[in-house]
Write a protein that holds these residues in place. Structure first.
Motif, PDB file in Angstrom:
ATOM      1  N   LEU A  77       0.876  -1.160   0.000  1.00 21.93           N
ATOM      2  CA  LEU A  77       0.000   0.000   0.000  1.00 21.93           C
ATOM      3  C   LEU A  77       0.920   1.218   0.000  1.00 21.93           C
ATOM      4  O   LEU A  77       1.699   1.409   0.934  1.00 21.93           O
ATOM      5  N   THR A  78       0.835   2.027  -1.045  1.00 22.12           N
ATOM      6  CA  THR A  78       1.802   3.089  -1.281  1.00 22.12           C
ATOM      7  C   THR A  78       1.103   4.441  -1.394  1.00 22.12           C
ATOM      8  O   THR A  78       0.028   4.542  -1.982  1.00 22.12           O
ATOM      9  N   LYS A  79       1.718   5.474  -0.829  1.00 24.98           N
ATOM     10  CA  LYS A  79       1.134   6.813  -0.877  1.00 24.98           C
ATOM     11  C   LYS A  79       0.849   7.228  -2.315  1.00 24.98           C
ATOM     12  O   LYS A  79       1.708   7.138  -3.190  1.00 24.98           O
ATOM     13  N   SER A  80      -0.368   7.696  -2.565  1.00 25.28           N
ATOM     14  CA  SER A  80      -0.803   8.016  -3.922  1.00 25.28           C
ATOM     15  C   SER A  80       0.048   9.097  -4.575  1.00 25.28           C
ATOM     16  O   SER A  80       0.203   9.122  -5.804  1.00 25.28           O
ATOM     17  N   VAL A  81       0.626   9.999  -3.769  1.00 23.66           N
ATOM     18  CA  VAL A  81       1.423  11.087  -4.330  1.00 23.66           C
ATOM     19  C   VAL A  81       2.609  10.538  -5.116  1.00 23.66           C
ATOM     20  O   VAL A  81       3.067  11.160  -6.088  1.00 23.66           O
ATOM     21  N   LEU A  82       3.117   9.363  -4.739  1.00 22.45           N
ATOM     22  CA  LEU A  82       4.263   8.786  -5.436  1.00 22.45           C
ATOM     23  C   LEU A  82       3.904   8.345  -6.848  1.00 22.45           C
ATOM     24  O   LEU A  82       4.759   8.272  -7.728  1.00 22.45           O
ATOM     25  N   PHE A  83       2.619   8.063  -7.063  1.00 16.78           N
ATOM     26  CA  PHE A  83       2.182   7.628  -8.390  1.00 16.78           C
ATOM     27  C   PHE A  83       2.162   8.789  -9.390  1.00 16.78           C
ATOM     28  O   PHE A  83       2.044   8.569 -10.588  1.00 16.78           O
ATOM     29  N   LEU A  92       5.545   2.065 -10.429  1.00 22.15           N
ATOM     30  CA  LEU A  92       4.689   1.535  -9.365  1.00 22.15           C
ATOM     31  C   LEU A  92       3.420   0.912  -9.929  1.00 22.15           C
ATOM     32  O   LEU A  92       2.967  -0.137  -9.453  1.00 22.15           O
ATOM     33  N   LYS A  93       2.856   1.562 -10.947  1.00 18.31           N
ATOM     34  CA  LYS A  93       1.649   1.017 -11.580  1.00 18.31           C
ATOM     35  C   LYS A  93       1.935  -0.321 -12.247  1.00 18.31           C
ATOM     36  O   LYS A  93       1.152  -1.276 -12.126  1.00 18.31           O
TER      37      LYS A  93
END
Length: 250
Positions: A77-83, A92-93
């Motif tokens: 589960l990764t912080k959306s800002v990194l995407f 990441l995607k």
């Protein structure tokens, strides 16, 4: 020092994930020594949740190394800002990591995506604290209730994992690595699944989610205490709003 023979990955993962493993794993082997235990608690098949402490920017890599070598590739589960970061976001995607939209109307999307991944037999890895611990001595701090919410709504097994040693590779908030030529020891230990069965019928109750999260973090902290050979604080550190604003969310 434990010597682990790598177990083949037990589920289908993107080709890019294999490429990352092939690149990063040899690097980690070259700069660290491993003291791993508790792998018998990792489910050999089916979806499950891994919850670990977070005290260095590189400890997710150590956790992933441990899981991959025991045949279960984690999806974080990764912080959306990194995407939204060029190249990193695309990576990441493609690696099928799960974005977390904190404090927005889309926060529920991460749970839906995580539940779907669990139903597909994947290992979902969570750092329940949501950011690097602010405890002065790097003990796990009070966590966000997300892991409890996911655990109760999915009823997937929750495996607590304690780790210690990554701060010798990269200290909290450090800009340069430590003395990796010393090959610091990375200790990682998994424990038995946390019993949350009495809370399953209250999956939508915020108090039950908080209780589930507290049980998970208590199990994680106990494992960290074993690795460190020390007693943890009687009450977990709680980050203030001011600290959150000062350091951001990482």
């Amino acid at each position: 020092m434990t010597c682990v023979k790598r177990v083949p990955i037990r589920q289908k993962i993107p080709w890019s994930y294999h490429a990352v493993i092939g690149t990063v794993r040899p690097l980690l082997i070259g700069i660290t020594r491993r003291d791993w235990s508790g792998a018998e608690h990792l489910p050999p098949s089916g979806g499950f949740i891994v919850a670990s402490n977070h005290y260095s920017e590189v400890d997710p890599f150590m956790l992933a190394h441990y899981l991959v070598d025991h045949g279960r590739a984690p999806f974080f589960l990764t912080k959306s800002v990194l995407f939204s970061v060029p190249l990193l976001g695309r990576t990441l995607k493609h690696l099928e990591q799960v974005p977390v939209h904190r404090a927005t109307s889309r926060a529920v999307d991460a749970l839906d995506d995580a539940r779907a991944a669990l139903a597909d037999g994947k290992c979902i890895a969570i750092m329940p604290e949501g950011t690097l611990t602010r405890d002065p001595h790097l003990w796990p701090m009070r966590a966000k209730p997300g892991v409890g919410r996911l655990a109760l709504s999915s009823r997937a097994p929750v495996i607590p994992i304690g780790q210690w040693g990554a701060q010798e590779v990269l200290a909290r908030y450090a800009r340069t690595p430590g003395n990796v030529f010393k090959r610091p020891v990375q200790q990682v230990k998994a424990g038995p699944p946390v019993d949350l069965s009495d809370l399953y019928d209250r999956s939508e109750d915020p108090r039950a989610q908080v209780e589930a999260t507290a049980r998970v973090m208590a199990a994680v902290t106990a494992l960290v205490a074993e690795l460190r050979g020390e007693q943890p604080p009687a009450v977990p550190y709680q980050m203030s709003k001011g600290e959150a604003r000062k350091k951001g969310n990482g």
